[in-house]
Design an enzyme around this catalytic site. Structure first.
Site, short mmCIF file in Angstrom:
data_model
loop_
_atom_site.label_atom_id
_atom_site.label_comp_id
_atom_site.label_asym_id
_atom_site.label_seq_id
_atom_site.Cartn_x
_atom_site.Cartn_y
_atom_site.Cartn_z
N GLY A 1 -5.42 -32.56 51.85
CA GLY A 1 -6.86 -32.94 51.74
C GLY A 1 -8.06 -32.06 52.13
O GLY A 1 -8.84 -32.67 52.67
N GLY A 2 -7.80 -30.91 51.88
CA GLY A 2 -9.01 -30.00 52.50
C GLY A 2 -8.85 -29.39 53.82
O GLY A 2 -9.41 -28.53 54.09
N LEU B 1 -6.49 -27.59 55.19
CA LEU B 1 -5.85 -26.35 55.41
C LEU B 1 -6.99 -25.14 54.47
O LEU B 1 -6.63 -24.07 54.40
CB LEU B 1 -4.83 -26.22 54.70
CG LEU B 1 -3.66 -26.83 55.53
CD1 LEU B 1 -2.28 -27.03 54.90
CD2 LEU B 1 -3.52 -26.58 56.85
N GLY B 2 -8.06 -25.86 53.93
CA GLY B 2 -9.03 -25.01 53.14
C GLY B 2 -10.21 -24.35 54.08
O GLY B 2 -11.43 -24.07 53.51
N GLY B 3 -10.25 -24.22 55.36
CA GLY B 3 -11.25 -23.89 56.16
C GLY B 3 -12.26 -25.02 56.71
O GLY B 3 -13.36 -25.01 56.75
N TYR C 1 -4.44 -41.84 36.33
CA TYR C 1 -5.71 -41.03 36.64
C TYR C 1 -7.00 -41.45 35.98
O TYR C 1 -6.76 -41.63 34.59
CB TYR C 1 -5.48 -39.59 36.37
CG TYR C 1 -4.61 -38.82 37.47
CD1 TYR C 1 -4.02 -39.62 38.51
CD2 TYR C 1 -3.94 -37.79 37.20
CE1 TYR C 1 -2.92 -39.12 39.44
CE2 TYR C 1 -2.93 -36.90 38.20
CZ TYR C 1 -2.45 -38.00 39.25
OH TYR C 1 -1.56 -37.34 39.91
N SER D 1 -1.13 -31.97 47.11
CA SER D 1 -1.99 -31.90 48.42
C SER D 1 -1.75 -30.77 49.05
O SER D 1 -1.16 -30.55 50.34
CB SER D 1 -2.04 -32.89 49.14
OG SER D 1 -3.18 -33.09 49.86
N PRO D 2 -1.58 -29.47 48.46
CA PRO D 2 -1.23 -28.11 49.14
C PRO D 2 -2.23 -27.88 50.21
O PRO D 2 -1.66 -26.94 51.26
CB PRO D 2 -1.15 -27.29 48.25
CG PRO D 2 -2.14 -27.78 47.14
CD PRO D 2 -1.85 -29.00 47.16
N LEU D 3 -3.54 -28.34 50.26
CA LEU D 3 -4.40 -28.34 51.35
C LEU D 3 -4.36 -29.34 52.33
O LEU D 3 -5.26 -29.20 52.98
CB LEU D 3 -5.83 -27.58 50.82
CG LEU D 3 -5.92 -26.48 49.80
CD1 LEU D 3 -7.24 -26.13 49.59
CD2 LEU D 3 -4.93 -25.11 50.48
#
Length: 331
Positions: free
Chosen positions: A219-220, A222-224, A53, A215-217
């Site tokens: 890549g965004g 599921l974040g609206g 990273y 990546s629980p969302l």
């Protein structure tokens, strides 16, 4: 904050894992330090990173964490520190020299010492294999890990991006040596990507591994994503994974149904996605990688959400999972 055991170990970790991949490339050192301080204040004690990273240069993220530890104040003692080994450390991701990547005993020994130096610590709590190495036998890998445990340089070993049969193979080889084996698996898993339920999660449950979804969302997505698109914000929603999904009418309809459901229950979409993961068997905690402090605050709120059976059932209707193998593909 709520805590749980990491897999079959006695180690207690927070139900959220602080992901640090943005530290360096997107979040400068000062802001990264502030986010880590805020995480500790919120009770998050599980920090995840990787030797690769940082991008420019690789290793920069570990250096940022190391400079934060060097501030003292019990920071290192309060953190369960996880990092990874596998990838080459060159800027373009190509091997700098033979044996300077993957999971040979030579590279594991070299990589752990380099990570310890960057992290300014004498040990790593969870040392994870970032990917499967098909050319390094498990007998060699476990011999290297056992030596590092004996030297006090690492405490536990975990995997990342493994198939279910890789988990079985690794832990059966460890058992033959009388070694502890893998205690965790870090995998891609979220409402929109549930293939891990076929074999990875059942294998993790069977062998006593804690699952750490990355990546629980998604890549965004599921974040609206649709709401942010409509409001003219959400840079991540306009391209990459989210952009591809939202360009497909059927998948866009699915995400819209999800956002409508979250709004109906008065929930932020991102917090709902995290809370759902916390209801899944074998899941220790999802990795959240905030770029700014407000994103961490939102993730912490998700830990206390109580999702009822009706809401969980509706989520299954919107995002039907495959189910476990072999029923997922056979009678």
């Amino acid at each position: 904050m709520k805590y749980t055991q990491l897999g079959r170990t006695g180690l207690r970790v927070s139900r959220l894992v602080l992901g640090t991949m943005n530290f360096g490339p997107h979040t400068d050192e000062a802001d990264s330090h502030a986010i880590m301080d805020a995480a500790l204040d919120a009770g998050v004690n599980f920090f995840d990173t990787a030797n690769v990273y940082g991008r420019d240069p690789r290793g920069r993220t570990e250096e940022i964490i190391g400079s934060w530890f060097a501030k003292g104040g019990g920071r290192r003692e309060k953190v369960v520190l996880a990092t990874k080994v596998y990838g080459p450390m060159t800027a373009d991701g190509s091997p700098a020299w033979p044996n300077h990547d993957k999971l040979s005993a030579v590279n594991i020994r070299r990589a752990v010492d380099a990570s310890l130096k960057r992290l300014q610590t004498d040990h790593i709590d969870l040392y994870q294999f970032h990917h499967i190495d098909r050319n390094s036998p498990w007998e060699e890998i476990w011999q290297a890990i056992d030596v590092l445990v004996q030297q006090g340089k690492i405490v536990y070993a975990g995997s990342s991006n493994f198939a279910g049969w890789h988990i079985a193979q690794a832990n059966e080889a460890a058992a033959r040596r009388g070694s502890l084996g893998l205690v965790s698996e870090q995998c891609l898993y979220n409402l929109a990507e549930r293939r891990a339920e076929m074999e990875v999660l059942p294998a993790a449950e069977s062998y006593g591994l804690g699952v750490i979804p990355w990546s629980p969302l998604h890549g965004g997505l599921l974040g609206g994503a649709i709401r942010k698109e409509r409001e003219g914000g959400g840079l991540r929603s306009s391209g990459g994974r989210s952009g591809e999904v939202l360009a497909d009418p059927a998948q866009r309809k699915q995400i819209q149904a999800y956002e409508d459901l979250a709004e109906k229950h008065g929930l932020a979409p991102g917090e709902l996605a995290l809370a759902w993961l916390l209801t899944r068997p074998a899941v220790t905690g999802p990795i959240v990688g905030p770029r700014v402090g407000e994103q961490l605050d939102s993730a912490v709120r998700a830990v206390d959400l109580d999702l009822g059976e009706e809401l969980l059932s509706t989520l299954d209707e919107i995002f039907p999972g495959t189910g476990p193998s072999p029923e997922a593909f056979a009678w």
